[in-house]
Design an enzyme around this catalytic site. Sequence first.
Site, short mmCIF file in Angstrom:
data_model
loop_
_atom_site.label_atom_id
_atom_site.label_comp_id
_atom_site.label_asym_id
_atom_site.label_seq_id
_atom_site.Cartn_x
_atom_site.Cartn_y
_atom_site.Cartn_z
N HIS A 56 -62.40 -0.03 -20.62
CA HIS A 56 -63.11 -0.01 -21.91
C HIS A 56 -63.78 -1.36 -22.12
CE1 HIS A 56 -59.30 -1.83 -23.10
NE2 HIS A 56 -59.76 -2.13 -24.30
N HIS A 58 -63.80 -3.85 -24.32
CA HIS A 58 -63.30 -5.07 -24.97
C HIS A 58 -63.36 -6.28 -24.03
CE1 HIS A 58 -60.93 -2.85 -28.35
NE2 HIS A 58 -62.19 -3.08 -28.67
N ASP A 60 -61.53 -8.80 -23.44
CA ASP A 60 -60.37 -9.19 -22.63
C ASP A 60 -60.13 -8.22 -21.46
OD1 ASP A 60 -59.60 -7.30 -24.61
OD2 ASP A 60 -57.50 -7.81 -24.30
N HIS A 61 -61.01 -7.24 -21.29
CA HIS A 61 -60.93 -6.34 -20.13
C HIS A 61 -62.16 -6.45 -19.23
CE1 HIS A 61 -57.27 -4.14 -21.41
NE2 HIS A 61 -57.62 -4.70 -22.55
N HIS A 114 -58.64 4.06 -29.10
CA HIS A 114 -58.66 2.59 -29.19
C HIS A 114 -60.11 2.12 -29.23
CE1 HIS A 114 -57.45 -1.55 -28.35
NE2 HIS A 114 -58.27 -1.58 -27.33
N ASP A 133 -55.38 0.12 -22.87
CA ASP A 133 -54.98 -0.05 -24.26
C ASP A 133 -54.83 1.28 -25.00
OD1 ASP A 133 -55.14 -2.67 -23.56
OD2 ASP A 133 -56.74 -3.20 -24.95
N HIS A 171 -51.40 -4.59 -21.70
CA HIS A 171 -50.82 -5.81 -22.28
C HIS A 171 -49.30 -5.80 -22.19
CE1 HIS A 171 -54.49 -7.34 -24.31
NE2 HIS A 171 -54.82 -6.06 -24.35
ZN LIG Z 1 -58.81 -3.15 -25.96
#
Ligand SMILES: [Zn+2]
Length: 255
Positions: A56, A58, A60-61, A114, A133, A171
């Site tokens: 996805h 985001h 941090d990915h 999410h 996530d 995470h």
């Molecule tokens: Zn995420």
Amino acid sequence: MAADIRVFTCLSDNFGYLIHDPATGATASVDAPEAGPIIRQLEAAGWTLTDILITHHHHDHVGAVAELKQKYGCRVVAPHDKTTAIADVDLRVGHGDVIKVGELLARVLETPGHTLDHVSYVFDADKAVFAADTLFSVGCGRVFEGTYPMMWDSLLKLRALPDDFRLYCGHEYTASNVKFALTVDGDNEALKARAAEVTRLRAANESTIPSLLGDEKQTNVFLRADDPAVAIKLRMKGATAEQVFGELRERKNKS
Ligand SMILES: [Zn+2]
């Protein structure tokens, strides 16, 4: 040949994952949170990155996609949703697509909630699911872009996988998730056993991932929103699974 899967930490609490096909030498990174740790793992193993499988959009990915693509010339596989800003995508995938990492096959499950674009990658032959996530160990992701019914439907898709599949999530949130789960589901013996295991693992600075999907089905209250016993614990007897799931998620947000 069985895949070789490596688990390591990126950023503060993201997981980095490499999945390597010994037959062909192909290696995929599931998401790209941070280039340094991924490159170090590749170099320590003597592997070259051939693919990045994005779950996805985001940051941090996907933050390290451009750097890894430039260094390795690897293929970037990402969800269909073209409204999102993932760099350098070579292949867009959606529900039911099967992609190859060397000779390893990964099946795409669309698991929105999410984010609207979230997908999970299922390596059936290796009994491994990378759910980022959407599904965490003993928890689930926050519902930022989708709705509670949408997220619940995504969790059902993951719950339908066999008990002996391993969950690789986005995470290291397990200790926090256990703490919350005990407030709702404190008489669940399987959860109490998992709580003790998580305390031991974290004290030893070890990862709580992967976990077995069969254990998640017993310990993860978010996967049991359709269990009448959970509705009763929330004083929501007779409520729908979507309503119970929404209440659990709201309580976790405030915890
Ligand atoms: Zn995420």
